[in-house]
Design a protein around this motif. Structure first.
Motif, PDB file in Angstrom:
ATOM      1  N   ARG A 122       0.832  -1.207   0.000  1.00  0.00           N
ATOM      2  CA  ARG A 122       0.000   0.000   0.000  1.00  0.00           C
ATOM      3  C   ARG A 122       0.867   1.257   0.000  1.00  0.00           C
ATOM      4  O   ARG A 122       0.557   2.243  -0.683  1.00  0.00           O
ATOM      5  CB  ARG A 122      -0.941  -0.008   1.214  1.00  0.00           C
ATOM      6  CG  ARG A 122      -2.141  -0.925   1.053  1.00  0.00           C
ATOM      7  CD  ARG A 122      -3.251  -0.549   2.013  1.00  0.00           C
ATOM      8  NE  ARG A 122      -2.838  -0.720   3.410  1.00  0.00           N
ATOM      9  CZ  ARG A 122      -2.990  -1.839   4.098  1.00  0.00           C
ATOM     10  NH1 ARG A 122      -3.530  -2.892   3.513  1.00  0.00           N
ATOM     11  NH2 ARG A 122      -2.616  -1.906   5.358  1.00  0.00           N
ATOM     12  N   TYR A 123       1.943   1.208   0.751  1.00  0.00           N
ATOM     13  CA  TYR A 123       2.860   2.358   0.798  1.00  0.00           C
ATOM     14  C   TYR A 123       3.477   2.617  -0.572  1.00  0.00           C
ATOM     15  O   TYR A 123       3.510   3.765  -1.054  1.00  0.00           O
ATOM     16  CB  TYR A 123       3.951   2.104   1.825  1.00  0.00           C
ATOM     17  CG  TYR A 123       5.042   3.162   1.828  1.00  0.00           C
ATOM     18  CD1 TYR A 123       4.818   4.425   2.364  1.00  0.00           C
ATOM     19  CD2 TYR A 123       6.299   2.895   1.256  1.00  0.00           C
ATOM     20  CE1 TYR A 123       5.802   5.395   2.351  1.00  0.00           C
ATOM     21  CE2 TYR A 123       7.289   3.869   1.243  1.00  0.00           C
ATOM     22  CZ  TYR A 123       7.043   5.110   1.788  1.00  0.00           C
ATOM     23  OH  TYR A 123       8.019   6.073   1.764  1.00  0.00           O
ATOM     24  N   LYS A 124       3.945   1.563  -1.228  1.00  0.00           N
ATOM     25  CA  LYS A 124       4.577   1.707  -2.541  1.00  0.00           C
ATOM     26  C   LYS A 124       3.558   2.126  -3.611  1.00  0.00           C
ATOM     27  O   LYS A 124       3.872   2.942  -4.481  1.00  0.00           O
ATOM     28  CB  LYS A 124       5.264   0.401  -2.955  1.00  0.00           C
ATOM     29  CG  LYS A 124       6.363  -0.067  -2.020  1.00  0.00           C
ATOM     30  CD  LYS A 124       7.441   0.973  -1.842  1.00  0.00           C
ATOM     31  CE  LYS A 124       8.314   1.159  -3.075  1.00  0.00           C
ATOM     32  NZ  LYS A 124       9.442   2.092  -2.843  1.00  0.00           N
ATOM     33  N   LEU A 125       2.356   1.603  -3.527  1.00  0.00           N
ATOM     34  CA  LEU A 125       1.309   1.988  -4.478  1.00  0.00           C
ATOM     35  C   LEU A 125       0.943   3.454  -4.311  1.00  0.00           C
ATOM     36  O   LEU A 125       0.690   4.163  -5.287  1.00  0.00           O
ATOM     37  CB  LEU A 125       0.075   1.104  -4.295  1.00  0.00           C
ATOM     38  CG  LEU A 125       0.210  -0.372  -4.677  1.00  0.00           C
ATOM     39  CD1 LEU A 125      -1.037  -1.151  -4.285  1.00  0.00           C
ATOM     40  CD2 LEU A 125       0.477  -0.518  -6.177  1.00  0.00           C
ATOM     41  N   GLY A 126       0.895   3.897  -3.055  1.00  0.00           N
ATOM     42  CA  GLY A 126       0.598   5.300  -2.792  1.00  0.00           C
ATOM     43  C   GLY A 126       1.688   6.214  -3.322  1.00  0.00           C
ATOM     44  O   GLY A 126       1.410   7.306  -3.837  1.00  0.00           O
ATOM     45  N   GLU A 127       2.938   5.780  -3.208  1.00  0.00           N
ATOM     46  CA  GLU A 127       4.064   6.566  -3.723  1.00  0.00           C
ATOM     47  C   GLU A 127       3.945   6.818  -5.214  1.00  0.00           C
ATOM     48  O   GLU A 127       4.303   7.902  -5.703  1.00  0.00           O
ATOM     49  CB  GLU A 127       5.385   5.838  -3.447  1.00  0.00           C
ATOM     50  CG  GLU A 127       6.012   6.119  -2.106  1.00  0.00           C
ATOM     51  CD  GLU A 127       7.427   5.597  -2.022  1.00  0.00           C
ATOM     52  OE1 GLU A 127       8.234   6.198  -1.297  1.00  0.00           O
ATOM     53  OE2 GLU A 127       7.731   4.581  -2.676  1.00  0.00           O
ATOM     54  N   LEU A 128       3.446   5.832  -5.948  1.00  0.00           N
ATOM     55  CA  LEU A 128       3.367   5.954  -7.408  1.00  0.00           C
ATOM     56  C   LEU A 128       2.392   7.037  -7.863  1.00  0.00           C
ATOM     57  O   LEU A 128       2.511   7.547  -8.971  1.00  0.00           O
ATOM     58  CB  LEU A 128       2.961   4.608  -8.026  1.00  0.00           C
ATOM     59  CG  LEU A 128       4.000   3.486  -7.966  1.00  0.00           C
ATOM     60  CD1 LEU A 128       3.402   2.175  -8.465  1.00  0.00           C
ATOM     61  CD2 LEU A 128       5.229   3.853  -8.803  1.00  0.00           C
ATOM     62  N   VAL A 129       1.433   7.364  -7.006  1.00  0.00           N
ATOM     63  CA  VAL A 129       0.434   8.369  -7.412  1.00  0.00           C
ATOM     64  C   VAL A 129       0.462   9.570  -6.470  1.00  0.00           C
ATOM     65  O   VAL A 129      -0.564  10.222  -6.249  1.00  0.00           O
ATOM     66  CB  VAL A 129      -0.984   7.760  -7.477  1.00  0.00           C
ATOM     67  CG1 VAL A 129      -1.104   6.802  -8.635  1.00  0.00           C
ATOM     68  CG2 VAL A 129      -1.346   7.071  -6.163  1.00  0.00           C
ATOM     69  N   GLU A 130       1.626   9.896  -5.953  1.00  0.00           N
ATOM     70  CA  GLU A 130       1.740  11.062  -5.070  1.00  0.00           C
ATOM     71  C   GLU A 130       1.373  12.363  -5.783  1.00  0.00           C
ATOM     72  O   GLU A 130       1.017  13.349  -5.141  1.00  0.00           O
ATOM     73  CB  GLU A 130       3.163  11.167  -4.521  1.00  0.00           C
ATOM     74  CG  GLU A 130       3.451  10.230  -3.361  1.00  0.00           C
ATOM     75  CD  GLU A 130       4.830  10.457  -2.762  1.00  0.00           C
ATOM     76  OE1 GLU A 130       5.017  10.134  -1.585  1.00  0.00           O
ATOM     77  OE2 GLU A 130       5.710  10.981  -3.480  1.00  0.00           O
ATOM     78  N   PHE A 131       1.441  12.358  -7.107  1.00  0.00           N
ATOM     79  CA  PHE A 131       1.154  13.588  -7.853  1.00  0.00           C
ATOM     80  C   PHE A 131      -0.269  14.080  -7.628  1.00  0.00           C
ATOM     81  O   PHE A 131      -0.552  15.277  -7.786  1.00  0.00           O
ATOM     82  CB  PHE A 131       1.412  13.382  -9.347  1.00  0.00           C
ATOM     83  CG  PHE A 131       0.461  12.429 -10.022  1.00  0.00           C
ATOM     84  CD1 PHE A 131      -0.757  12.876 -10.518  1.00  0.00           C
ATOM     85  CD2 PHE A 131       0.784  11.090 -10.170  1.00  0.00           C
ATOM     86  CE1 PHE A 131      -1.638  11.998 -11.151  1.00  0.00           C
ATOM     87  CE2 PHE A 131      -0.081  10.210 -10.787  1.00  0.00           C
ATOM     88  CZ  PHE A 131      -1.300  10.664 -11.275  1.00  0.00           C
TER      89      PHE A 131
END
Length: 264
Positions: free
Chosen positions: A67-76
């Motif tokens: 979940r943390y890594k998935l969230g990082e991908l769409v921080e924009f």
């Protein structure tokens, strides 16, 4: 656009799922954009958002690390300081948005839309949001400036209740859909600030101090601008009202720029 590949175990078997991952707002699909709007409105939690955003099967990306890594991908999506010259939701409930770079929109139409937008930005009322969307999205062959002898104008004297009925229809659309349209319009105004910087000045220093996730909504007094635009040419006022908005912006931007040069 990136490609995401996730390996996970389901019923004791290693499985793999791949999906495209947008890297900027412009790459969002309409479905993803609506999910972002729901997240902004706190209609869903981050875990549910990520699962639906990536269309993940049950069991994929469910632990905290994923979940943390998935969230990082769409921080924009946490930064609304973006420029966009089109509407991601081109069609909503049988109503259509203006085309790319506001193609098909006349100056009068934009003035009504922007005034309604500023009102919602100030008061945050659902009723103001309904009026804004009702002004912005129109049916095919429908106009804000009523063609001579026509009957398909949003403010037609022959049909004085047409706008009221439109607002009632829009009121039934889900809030997150209408809020997505509001967000998109913020992006369009930021694009206008780059295309026509003298007409739509943007205070970058103030924006940097504000929270990135809070859309900046500078307002404009269009009645004063329109009066200055028309000047003494009142006899052909309708010509200015019906002028393609991009043309009107180009002329106004040039006038303001020239006036500022003369005052230096």
């Amino acid at each position: 656009m990136k490609e995401l590949r996730i390996e996970y175990i389901s019923f004791g078997i290693w499985r793999e799922v791949t999906c495209p991952v947008p890297e900027k707002w412009e790459e969002l699909t309409p479905e993803q954009f609506l999910l972002v709007s729901r997240l902004y409105l706190q209609e869903m939690d981050e875990s549910s958002f990520l699962k639906k955003f990536y269309s993940l099967p049950s069991g994929a990306g469910s632990d905290n690390y994923y979940r943390y890594k998935l969230g990082e991908l769409v921080e924009f999506i946490s930064d609304c300081r973006v420029r966009m010259d089109r509407f991601i939701l081109s069609d909503v409930a049988g109503l259509k948005a203006p085309g790319e770079r506001l193609k098909g929109m006349c100056f009068e139409h934009f003035m009504h839309v922007d005034t309604a937008f500023n009102r919602y930005a100030r008061d945050g009322k659902d009723s103001s949001l309904d009026v804004f969307v009702s002004m912005l999205y129109l049916k095919d062959n429908e106009y804000i400036v009523l063609p001579s002898g026509g009957k398909s104008g949003l403010f037609s004297r022959q049909k004085p209740l047409i706008l009221q009925k439109r607002v009632m229809k829009v009121a039934k659309i889900d809030k997150h859909v209408k809020y997505a349209i509001f967000l998109n319009y913020v992006f369009v105004k930021r694009w206008l600030s780059k295309a026509f910087p003298f007409l739509f000045p943007l205070d970058d220093e103030r924006e940097q101090k504000d929270e990135q996730k809070k859309p900046a909504v500078p307002s404009v007094n269009w009645l004063d601008i329109f009066d200055a635009f028309v000047g003494d040419d009142v006899a052909v006022m309708e010509k200015y009202q019906a002028m393609p908005v991009a043309t009107a912006f180009r002329l106004l931007n040039k006038r303001i720029r020239d006036a500022q040069k003369q005052n230096k």
